[in-house]
Design a protein around this motif. Structure first.
Motif, short mmCIF file in Angstrom:
data_model
loop_
_atom_site.label_atom_id
_atom_site.label_comp_id
_atom_site.label_asym_id
_atom_site.label_seq_id
_atom_site.Cartn_x
_atom_site.Cartn_y
_atom_site.Cartn_z
N ASP A 199 38.77 36.71 -79.54
CA ASP A 199 39.90 36.21 -78.74
C ASP A 199 39.61 34.86 -78.09
O ASP A 199 40.44 34.33 -77.33
CB ASP A 199 40.29 37.22 -77.67
N ILE A 200 38.45 34.27 -78.36
CA ILE A 200 38.12 32.96 -77.80
C ILE A 200 38.38 31.89 -78.85
O ILE A 200 37.88 31.96 -79.98
CB ILE A 200 36.64 32.88 -77.36
N SER A 201 39.18 30.89 -78.49
CA SER A 201 39.46 29.80 -79.42
C SER A 201 38.22 28.93 -79.56
O SER A 201 37.30 28.99 -78.75
CB SER A 201 40.65 28.97 -78.93
N GLU A 202 38.19 28.10 -80.60
CA GLU A 202 37.04 27.23 -80.81
C GLU A 202 36.90 26.28 -79.62
O GLU A 202 37.88 25.68 -79.19
CB GLU A 202 37.20 26.47 -82.12
N ASP A 203 35.69 26.14 -79.11
CA ASP A 203 35.47 25.45 -77.85
C ASP A 203 34.25 24.56 -77.91
O ASP A 203 33.74 24.26 -78.99
CB ASP A 203 35.32 26.50 -76.72
N LYS A 204 33.78 24.13 -76.75
CA LYS A 204 32.61 23.26 -76.66
C LYS A 204 31.39 23.88 -77.33
O LYS A 204 30.62 23.19 -78.01
CB LYS A 204 32.32 22.97 -75.18
N SER A 205 31.20 25.17 -77.18
CA SER A 205 30.04 25.82 -77.78
C SER A 205 30.08 25.77 -79.30
O SER A 205 29.05 25.62 -79.96
CB SER A 205 29.94 27.27 -77.30
N MET A 206 31.29 25.89 -79.86
CA MET A 206 31.40 25.80 -81.31
C MET A 206 31.14 24.37 -81.80
O MET A 206 30.58 24.17 -82.89
CB MET A 206 32.77 26.29 -81.77
N ILE A 207 31.53 23.38 -81.00
CA ILE A 207 31.17 22.00 -81.34
C ILE A 207 29.65 21.88 -81.44
O ILE A 207 29.11 21.32 -82.39
CB ILE A 207 31.71 21.01 -80.28
N ASP A 208 28.97 22.43 -80.44
CA ASP A 208 27.51 22.36 -80.40
C ASP A 208 26.89 23.12 -81.57
O ASP A 208 25.92 22.66 -82.18
CB ASP A 208 27.00 22.93 -79.08
N ASN A 209 27.44 24.30 -81.88
CA ASN A 209 26.88 25.09 -82.98
C ASN A 209 26.98 24.35 -84.31
O ASN A 209 26.01 24.28 -85.07
CB ASN A 209 27.61 26.44 -83.08
N PHE A 210 28.15 23.79 -84.60
CA PHE A 210 28.32 23.05 -85.85
C PHE A 210 27.44 21.80 -85.87
O PHE A 210 26.93 21.40 -86.92
CB PHE A 210 29.80 22.67 -86.04
N THR A 211 27.26 21.18 -84.70
CA THR A 211 26.40 19.99 -84.63
C THR A 211 24.95 20.34 -84.97
O THR A 211 24.28 19.63 -85.73
CB THR A 211 26.47 19.35 -83.23
N VAL A 212 24.45 21.42 -84.39
CA VAL A 212 23.08 21.84 -84.66
C VAL A 212 22.89 22.20 -86.13
O VAL A 212 21.90 21.82 -86.76
CB VAL A 212 22.70 23.04 -83.76
N ILE A 213 23.87 22.92 -86.69
CA ILE A 213 23.77 23.29 -88.11
C ILE A 213 23.81 22.03 -88.98
O ILE A 213 23.08 21.93 -89.98
CB ILE A 213 24.91 24.26 -88.49
N GLY A 214 24.63 21.05 -88.58
CA GLY A 214 24.66 19.77 -89.29
C GLY A 214 23.31 19.07 -89.24
O GLY A 214 22.84 18.51 -90.24
N GLN A 215 22.65 19.12 -88.09
CA GLN A 215 21.31 18.52 -87.94
C GLN A 215 20.30 19.24 -88.84
O GLN A 215 19.43 18.60 -89.45
CB GLN A 215 20.86 18.59 -86.48
N TYR A 216 20.42 20.56 -88.89
CA TYR A 216 19.50 21.36 -89.72
C TYR A 216 19.62 20.95 -91.19
O TYR A 216 18.61 20.68 -91.86
CB TYR A 216 19.81 22.85 -89.54
N TYR A 217 20.85 20.89 -91.70
CA TYR A 217 21.05 20.52 -93.10
C TYR A 217 20.65 19.07 -93.36
O TYR A 217 20.13 18.74 -94.44
CB TYR A 217 22.50 20.74 -93.51
N LYS A 218 20.86 18.21 -92.38
CA LYS A 218 20.44 16.81 -92.52
C LYS A 218 18.93 16.72 -92.68
O LYS A 218 18.41 15.96 -93.51
CB LYS A 218 20.90 16.02 -91.29
N ASN A 219 18.21 17.51 -91.88
CA ASN A 219 16.76 17.54 -91.98
C ASN A 219 16.29 18.08 -93.34
O ASN A 219 15.23 17.70 -93.84
CB ASN A 219 16.19 18.40 -90.85
N GLN A 220 17.12 18.97 -93.93
CA GLN A 220 16.82 19.54 -95.25
C GLN A 220 17.26 18.62 -96.39
O GLN A 220 17.10 18.94 -97.56
CB GLN A 220 17.52 20.90 -95.40
N LYS A 221 17.87 17.47 -96.02
CA LYS A 221 18.43 16.51 -96.98
C LYS A 221 19.58 17.10 -97.79
O LYS A 221 19.90 16.63 -98.89
CB LYS A 221 17.33 15.97 -97.90
#
Length: 469
Positions: A231-253
Motif C-alpha cells: 500500500d506504499i507508493s514508490e518513494d524516496k527509498s525506492m529511488i535509493d534502492n534503484f540507485t544502489v542496484i544501478g551502482q552494483y550493475y555499473k561496477n559489474q560492467k
C-alpha cells in the motif's frame, strides 16, 4: 568505481506513520481533512503539497490548532531537506523549534533539533551537529509515555547521526547507527509496522554500504524492495534502492541493467519531486555514456551535473551565512568559563597543530608541489572559459575558504567571495580584468572595498592576507 554514499532519509518522511498523530477533537473537521489530504499529496508530489503548506499554517493559527501547525512546519523542513535546499532548511527548522517550545511538544522540539543538526553537518560544523542531536535525544528521554511517535523520533536521531558520520566520511560508523535502528525494530509487535520500519532501514543501510561494500549494498536494496508494503507508493527509498542496484550493475560492467535501474530512479524522482542525491545518478550515467562512447548522452548529463552543482553551491553559501550567524549568537550566550575553556582548548589545538605542521612540513610540501601546478592550471582554465562551475571546483580544492571568509565578515556577498577566490589563485589585476571582462580600475576598486570590509591595513599585501585564509 563505487559512488559516494548518500544521506539516509528520516523515517517520518512517509505518510504511513501519520496515523500515529492524533489531533484535538475540538479542531474544525474540514481543516483536519485538508491537512490529511496534504499529507497524502506530500507522499506522491511534494512540490504540489508544498504550495499548500503556508496557507494551511495560517489557518492552523487562526483555529489555534497547534498540533497541525507543528506538523505543517515539520513538513516544510522535510520539503527543504528532500530538495537539498539547506539555506531554507535552517530557517524552517528554527521556526519549528520555536513553535514546539511555545506549545511544549517534545516530539517536534526534537525534530527541530534534528533538522538544525543536518544544516550544521552539511556545513562541516560536526560538533554543533552532534550537540543538537544529543539535545534531541535528551528531549525525547523526558517523555515517559513510550509512544510510537517517540520511538520513531529516536530512530530519526540515529538516522541523523548516520548522516553526520557520512559527512565526516566515516561510513562504517554510519552503518553502525542504522544497524542499531534495525535491531530496535524488535519493539514493533505489529507485522505491518515492522515491515514499514525495516523497509526504510534496509534502504538506508544499502546506501551506506554502497560506499565500501557493493555486494552488501545490493543485498539490502533487494531486501528492501522485497518487503516493501504493497500500500506504499514508490518513494524516496525506492529511488535509493534503484540507485544502489544501478551502482552494483555499473561496477559489474553490466551497463544495460545499470542504466535501466538509474533511469527507474530518475523516473520516480521526477514524478514525486524529490531531488536528494540525484546528482550521484547523473554522474554515474555520464560515466557510463563516456565509457560506451555515447557522447551526446554524456554531454547531456554533464550539463545536468553543472546545473545541479551551481544550485547546490548557492544553497550552501546561503546556509553557511545562516549557520555562522547562529553559531555567533550561541557563542554570545556562553558563560565566561566556557569561553575560557574554549580558549584553552584552542591554544592546545593550535600548539598541537603547529607541532605536527613543522614535523611533517617537508613531506607535505613534496606532495603538494606535485599536484599544485596541475590543479592551479585547471582552475585557471575554468576562469578563462567563463565556466560557471569554477566556484564549485574551487570549493573542492579549498573547502574551508568560504567559511573562513564569512566568519570574518558574515555580510560578505557571494560575488565578493568569488573575487577573493581569484586573489587566492594569485591572479594579477590585469589577469582578473582580462578573464572576467572588466576594467582594471574596477578590479582595483574591488580590492579597495575588500580591504575596508576586512580592515586590512595598507601595509599588508592583500594577496598575502588572502593566502593566509
Amino acid at each position: 568505481m563505487i559512488e559516494k554514499a548518500v544521506r539516509p532519509v528520516f523515517f517520518f518522511s512517509l505518510f504511513f506513520y501519520s496515523l500515529i498523530f492524533s489531533q484535538s477533537k475540538g479542531t474544525n473537521k474540514e481543516f483536519k481533512d485538508k491537512v490529511t489530504s496534504n499529507s497524502q499529496l506530500f507522499n506522491t508530489n511534494i512540490d504540489k503539497a508544498y504550495l499548500q503548506i503556508n496557507q494551511l499554517i495560517k489557518e492552523s493559527r487562526v483555529l489555534k490548532d497547534s498540533l497541525s501547525e507543528m506538523k505543517l512546519l515539520e513538513k516544510k523542513c522535510r520539503y527543504f531537506y528532500n530538495k537539498n535546499q539547506v539555506d531554507s532548511l535552517i530557517i524552517a527548522s528554527e521556526q519549528l523549534q520555536k513553535a514546539s517550545k511555545e506549545y511544549n511538544n517534545v516530539y517536534y522540539e526534537a525534530m527541530g533539533n534534528i533538522y538544525i543538526a543536518e544544516t550544521y553537518s552539511v556545513n562541516k560544523f560536526y560538533d554543533k551537529a552532534i550537540l543538537h542531536l544529543n539535545n534531541a535525544y535528551e528531549i525525547l528521554q523526558k517523555d515517559q509515555s513510550k509512544s510510537k511517535k517517540i520511538f520513531y523520533a529516536k530512530a530519526n536521531v540515529l538516522s541523523s547521526f548516520a548522516n553526520v558520520y557520512l559527512d565526516k566520511n566515516e561510513p562504517k560508523n554510519a552503518a553502525k547507527k542504522i544497524l542499531e535502528e534495525i535491531k530496535s525494530g524488535i519493539e514493533l509487535k505489529n507485522p505491518k509496522e515492522f515491515a514499514n520500519f525495516q523497509y526504510l532501514n534496509y534502504s538506508n543501510i544499502s546506501n551506506i554500504y554502497a560506499q565500501y561494500n557493493l555486494d552488501s549494498a545490493y543485498y539490502y536494496a533487494q531486501k528492501s524492495i522485497e518487503i516493501k508494503p504493497a500500500d506504499i507508493s514508490e518513494d524516496k527509498s525506492m529511488i535509493d534502492n534503484f540507485t544502489v542496484i544501478g551502482q552494483y550493475y555499473k561496477n559489474q560492467k553490466d551497463y544495460k541493467n545499470s542504466i535501466k535501474n538509474f533511469h527507474e530512479a530518475l523516473k520516480i524522482s521526477k514524478r514525486i519531486g524529490i531531488e536528494l542525491n540525484i546528482n550521484n545518478i547523473h554522474k554515474s550515467l555520464r560515466e557510463i555514456y563516456q565509457l560506451t562512447n555515447q557522447k551526446d548522452s554524456a554531454d547531456f548529463y554533464e550539463n545536468k551535473i553543472k546545473q545541479y552543482d551551481l544550485q547546490m553551491l548557492q544553497s550552501k553559501y546561503n546556509s553557511l551565512q545562516e549557520v555562522i550567524s547562529k553559531d555567533k549568537q550561541e557563542q554570545n550566550k556562553s558563560s565566561n568559563r566556557n569561553l575560557f575553556l574554549l580558549g584553552i582548548s584552542s591554544v592546545l589545538a593550535i600548539a598541537a597543530s603547529l607541532f605536527l605542521y613543522f614535523k611533517f612540513k617537508k613531506k607535505k610540501n613534496v606532495e603538494i608541489n606535485q599536484n599544485l601546478q596541475e590543479t592551479y592550471n585547471q582552475l585557471i582554465e575554468l576562469i578563462k572559459n567563463n565556466d560557471p562551475s569554477f566556484m564549485f571546483a574551487f570549493e573542492n580544492v579549498f573547502p574551508e575558504f568560504s567559511g573562513k571568509l564569512l566568519k570574518l565578515n558574515p555580510e560578505l556577498q557571494q560575488s565578493e567571495i568569488e573575487f577573493c577566490a581569484l586573489l587566492k589563485l594569485k591572479l594579477t589585476t590585469k589577469e582578473i580584468a582580462k578573464y572576467t571582462f572588466i576594467e582594471t580600475r574596477t578590479v582595483q576598486n574591488k580590492k579597495y572595498r575588500l580591504r575596508k570590509k576586512f580592515e586590512i591595513p595598507q601595509s599588508i599585501d592583500i594577496y598575502n592576507w588572502i593566502d593566509g585564509i
